[in-house]
Design an enzyme around this catalytic site. Structure first.
Site, PDB file in Angstrom:
ATOM      1  N   ARG A   1     -16.814  12.232 -11.457  1.00 53.56           N
ATOM      2  CA  ARG A   1     -16.571  10.894 -11.767  1.00 53.56           C
ATOM      3  C   ARG A   1     -15.311  10.841 -12.871  1.00 53.56           C
ATOM      4  O   ARG A   1     -14.369  10.266 -12.722  1.00 53.56           O
ATOM      5  CB  ARG A   1     -17.539  10.012 -12.418  1.00 53.56           C
ATOM      6  CG  ARG A   1     -17.383   8.821 -12.812  1.00 53.56           C
ATOM      7  CD  ARG A   1     -18.570   8.032 -13.937  1.00 53.56           C
ATOM      8  NE  ARG A   1     -18.787   9.101 -14.901  1.00 53.56           N
ATOM      9  CZ  ARG A   1     -18.303   9.121 -16.045  1.00 53.56           C
ATOM     10  NH1 ARG A   1     -17.216   8.431 -16.239  1.00 53.56           N
ATOM     11  NH2 ARG A   1     -18.514  10.095 -17.007  1.00 53.56           N
TER      12      ARG A   1
ATOM     13  N   ARG B   1     -24.892 -11.286  -6.661  1.00 48.18           N
ATOM     14  CA  ARG B   1     -26.098 -10.932  -6.032  1.00 48.18           C
ATOM     15  C   ARG B   1     -27.241 -11.076  -6.529  1.00 48.18           C
ATOM     16  O   ARG B   1     -28.463 -11.488  -5.945  1.00 48.18           O
ATOM     17  CB  ARG B   1     -26.077  -9.112  -6.234  1.00 48.18           C
ATOM     18  CG  ARG B   1     -24.954  -8.559  -5.311  1.00 48.18           C
ATOM     19  CD  ARG B   1     -24.621  -6.936  -5.398  1.00 48.18           C
ATOM     20  NE  ARG B   1     -23.834  -6.254  -4.477  1.00 48.18           N
ATOM     21  CZ  ARG B   1     -22.944  -5.274  -4.862  1.00 48.18           C
ATOM     22  NH1 ARG B   1     -23.118  -4.508  -5.989  1.00 48.18           N
ATOM     23  NH2 ARG B   1     -22.351  -5.015  -4.077  1.00 48.18           N
TER      24      ARG B   1
ATOM     25  N   HIS C   1     -28.152 -20.430 -11.903  1.00 50.49           N
ATOM     26  CA  HIS C   1     -27.090 -20.319 -12.933  1.00 50.49           C
ATOM     27  C   HIS C   1     -27.512 -18.839 -13.938  1.00 50.49           C
ATOM     28  O   HIS C   1     -28.271 -19.162 -14.836  1.00 50.49           O
ATOM     29  CB  HIS C   1     -26.713 -21.339 -13.853  1.00 50.49           C
ATOM     30  CG  HIS C   1     -26.247 -22.837 -13.116  1.00 50.49           C
ATOM     31  ND1 HIS C   1     -25.068 -22.697 -12.468  1.00 50.49           N
ATOM     32  CD2 HIS C   1     -27.163 -23.688 -12.677  1.00 50.49           C
ATOM     33  CE1 HIS C   1     -25.271 -23.679 -11.539  1.00 50.49           C
ATOM     34  NE2 HIS C   1     -26.331 -24.399 -11.763  1.00 50.49           N
TER      35      HIS C   1
ATOM     36  N   ASP D   1     -21.909  -8.618  -8.957  1.00 49.26           N
ATOM     37  CA  ASP D   1     -23.480  -8.376  -9.366  1.00 49.26           C
ATOM     38  C   ASP D   1     -24.070  -9.718  -9.812  1.00 49.26           C
ATOM     39  O   ASP D   1     -25.200  -9.960  -9.453  1.00 49.26           O
ATOM     40  CB  ASP D   1     -23.705  -7.477 -10.521  1.00 49.26           C
ATOM     41  CG  ASP D   1     -22.419  -6.319 -10.477  1.00 49.26           C
ATOM     42  OD1 ASP D   1     -22.676  -5.482 -10.373  1.00 49.26           O
ATOM     43  OD2 ASP D   1     -21.045  -6.450 -10.962  1.00 49.26           O
TER      44      ASP D   1
ATOM     45  N   GLY E   1      -6.799   2.508  -4.803  1.00 48.91           N
ATOM     46  CA  GLY E   1      -7.447   3.773  -5.533  1.00 48.91           C
ATOM     47  C   GLY E   1      -7.708   4.729  -4.441  1.00 48.91           C
ATOM     48  O   GLY E   1      -7.759   4.956  -3.227  1.00 48.91           O
TER      49      GLY E   1
ATOM     50  N   ASP F   1       0.859  -1.126  -0.049  1.00 48.05           N
ATOM     51  CA  ASP F   1      -0.103   0.137  -0.028  1.00 48.05           C
ATOM     52  C   ASP F   1       1.109   1.031   0.031  1.00 48.05           C
ATOM     53  O   ASP F   1       2.034   1.179   0.600  1.00 48.05           O
ATOM     54  CB  ASP F   1      -0.881   0.051   1.317  1.00 48.05           C
ATOM     55  CG  ASP F   1      -2.115   0.815   1.026  1.00 48.05           C
ATOM     56  OD1 ASP F   1      -3.369   0.369   0.699  1.00 48.05           O
ATOM     57  OD2 ASP F   1      -1.859   2.293   0.986  1.00 48.05           O
TER      58      ASP F   1
ATOM     59  N   TYR G   1       7.314  -3.822  -4.402  1.00 54.06           N
ATOM     60  CA  TYR G   1       6.880  -4.220  -5.829  1.00 54.06           C
ATOM     61  C   TYR G   1       7.801  -5.382  -6.209  1.00 54.06           C
ATOM     62  O   TYR G   1       7.360  -6.196  -7.035  1.00 54.06           O
ATOM     63  CB  TYR G   1       6.680  -3.193  -6.494  1.00 54.06           C
ATOM     64  CG  TYR G   1       5.740  -2.467  -6.455  1.00 54.06           C
ATOM     65  CD1 TYR G   1       4.363  -2.880  -6.826  1.00 54.06           C
ATOM     66  CD2 TYR G   1       5.591  -1.082  -5.676  1.00 54.06           C
ATOM     67  CE1 TYR G   1       3.182  -2.091  -6.586  1.00 54.06           C
ATOM     68  CE2 TYR G   1       4.463  -0.291  -5.650  1.00 54.06           C
ATOM     69  CZ  TYR G   1       3.455  -0.933  -6.202  1.00 54.06           C
ATOM     70  OH  TYR G   1       2.098  -0.220  -5.761  1.00 54.06           O
TER      71      TYR G   1
ATOM     72  N   ASN H   1     -12.279   0.644  -9.070  1.00 53.66           N
ATOM     73  CA  ASN H   1     -13.598   1.191  -9.976  1.00 53.66           C
ATOM     74  C   ASN H   1     -13.086   2.279 -10.814  1.00 53.66           C
ATOM     75  O   ASN H   1     -12.132   3.212 -10.168  1.00 53.66           O
ATOM     76  CB  ASN H   1     -14.777   1.653  -9.231  1.00 53.66           C
ATOM     77  CG  ASN H   1     -15.709   0.240  -9.023  1.00 53.66           C
ATOM     78  OD1 ASN H   1     -15.756  -0.574 -10.071  1.00 53.66           O
ATOM     79  ND2 ASN H   1     -16.239   0.218  -7.843  1.00 53.66           N
ATOM     80  N   PRO H   2     -13.643   2.798 -11.879  1.00 46.87           N
ATOM     81  CA  PRO H   2     -14.599   1.918 -12.768  1.00 46.87           C
ATOM     82  C   PRO H   2     -13.756   0.610 -13.320  1.00 46.87           C
ATOM     83  O   PRO H   2     -12.879   0.800 -14.133  1.00 46.87           O
ATOM     84  CB  PRO H   2     -15.014   2.651 -13.660  1.00 46.87           C
ATOM     85  CG  PRO H   2     -13.947   3.896 -13.865  1.00 46.87           C
ATOM     86  CD  PRO H   2     -13.254   4.123 -12.632  1.00 46.87           C
TER      87      PRO H   2
ATOM     88  N   HIS I   1     -19.682  -3.077 -15.345  1.00 49.00           N
ATOM     89  CA  HIS I   1     -20.286  -2.996 -13.848  1.00 49.00           C
ATOM     90  C   HIS I   1     -20.531  -1.417 -13.490  1.00 49.00           C
ATOM     91  O   HIS I   1     -19.676  -0.718 -13.166  1.00 49.00           O
ATOM     92  CB  HIS I   1     -18.831  -3.495 -13.000  1.00 49.00           C
ATOM     93  CG  HIS I   1     -19.016  -3.193 -11.494  1.00 49.00           C
ATOM     94  ND1 HIS I   1     -19.925  -4.017 -10.862  1.00 49.00           N
ATOM     95  CD2 HIS I   1     -18.170  -2.577 -10.747  1.00 49.00           C
ATOM     96  CE1 HIS I   1     -19.812  -3.557  -9.474  1.00 49.00           C
ATOM     97  NE2 HIS I   1     -18.906  -2.732  -9.292  1.00 49.00           N
TER      98      HIS I   1
END
Ligand code: NAD
Length: 320
Positions: A91, A154, A171, A151, A82, A37, A68, A123-124, A178
């Site tokens: 955005r 969910r 399924h 998703d 991020g 981090d 790294y 994200n994105p 996303h």
């Protein structure tokens, strides 16, 4: 004795990254876990905290806050680093910032000699996965994003609940970006071996289209509602990343809707987007092209266009 250690490097030890790490520790997903981090102190603290759970886990995992150059021997590098969106920040500005963050991450990883699989969650996610691929110069089959894997999970939970079936026997997939333009190709949704649409038809109204539409809306807006309630979402994505990592390390050939580079599949190219893929030690072994109805194909094309427009916008911003 063979000592082929399964090593995962996690870049970004925030809520998502550490939920993923905690899931890996509990499920003994790898042998070595390296935490990186920009806030080194945080990575050190997280490594200590996880290590203190080892006595109660099934795992012999070695966990440390690393550098790294530790990526050289890694099988998988997962990126959940991020910057958070500030109040009033667009955005578009956020994306520009995250692109700069990714440049500072991908370069030292590739310079380390890393030769494994990239898995991106930031994200994105579809755009950040493409950026990872472009910056690393890796074969796109070895660069995947979490895409619509969460998703789809969910959806399986909600549909399982509605039809009183274990989500593991559902399924059904969410595909596309996303984000807001994602959708469910219902023509392909199955419960065990029976199509959801035929279950509806034979149910004498017990199950109906309106309810499916509300499930789709619930899936699409889940993140907004979780963020409103508890500021961030992390357990679900942590579990998704863990599951995908297991499929890679175990050479499973399991299917997930990850963000993958399309090269003609679904009539699209030059875009990373969530589609069902077979995942194994090579990363994306195969993109599965499910047959879509005319209406579903239009939704898919619209979602790809949305992503392509955002990428073009981001590239313009970065060149200024
Ligand atoms: P967070 O703010 O808790 O953690 C981000 C971490 O990244 C911090 O520890 C920060 O120090 C680190 N970081 C920032 N810049 C860095 C750099 N240059 N190098 C290394 N580390 C750096 O955020 P979070 O809640 O963990 O979310 C992380 C990302 O995951 C966000 O982009 C979020 O939108 C995304 N997310 C994705 C999904 C999905 O389904 N793909 C779901 C939830 C969240």
């Amino acid at each position: 004795m063979k000592t082929d250690k399964r090593r995962v490097v996690l870049v970004g030890c925030g809520m998502v990254g550490m939920s993923y790490a905690y899931a890996m520790l509990n499920q003994n997903t790898c042998d070595e876990l390296v935490l990186i981090d920009v806030d080194k102190k945080r990575a050190i603290g997280e490594a200590m905290d996880l290590n203190h759970g080892l006595a109660f886990s099934n795992s012999h995992m070695r966990i440390w806050a690393g550098e790294y150059m530790d990526c050289k021997d890694a099988d998988v590098v997962v990126i959940s680093a991020g910057v958070a969106q500030k109040p009033g920040e667009s955005r578009r500005d956020l994306l520009k910032k995250n692109m700069i963050v990714f440049k500072s991450i991908i370069e030292p990883i590739t310079e380390s000699g890393f030769n494994g699989i990239f898995l991106v969650a930031t994200n994105p996610v579809d755009i950040m996965t493409k950026i990872t691929c472009d910056l690393s110069g890796f074969n796109p089959r070895r660069v995947l994003g979490s895409g619509t894997a969460l998703d789809s999970a969910r959806l399986r939970y909600l549909l399982g609940n509605y039809m009183h079936v274990d989500p593991r026997n559902v399924h059904a997939y969410v595909i596309g970006e996303h984000g807001d333009s994602e959708f469910i190709p219902w023509s392909n949704a199955m419960v065990s071996t029976k199509s959801v649409l035929s279950i509806l038809e034979e149910s004498n109204g017990a199950f109906n289209q309106e309810h499916l539409a509300s499930i789709e809306e619930d899936v699409r807006t889940a993140a907004y509602r979780i963020i409103e309630a508890k500021r961030a979402t992390y357990y679900g994505i942590g579990m998704s990343l863990n599951r995908i990592t297991k499929a890679i390390l175990g050479d499973e050939c399991s299917v997930f809707t990850v963000s993958a580079n399309l090269r003609g599949e679904y009539g699209q190219s030059g875009v990373f987007v969530g589609v069902p893929c077979i995942i194994n030690q090579n990363g994306i072994q195969k993109i599965l092209e499910i047959s879509l109805t005319k209406e579903e194909k239009e939704k898919f094309d619209a979602s790809c266009k949305e992503l392509k427009d955002k990428i073009a916008e981001a590239e313009r911003d970065l060149s200024h």
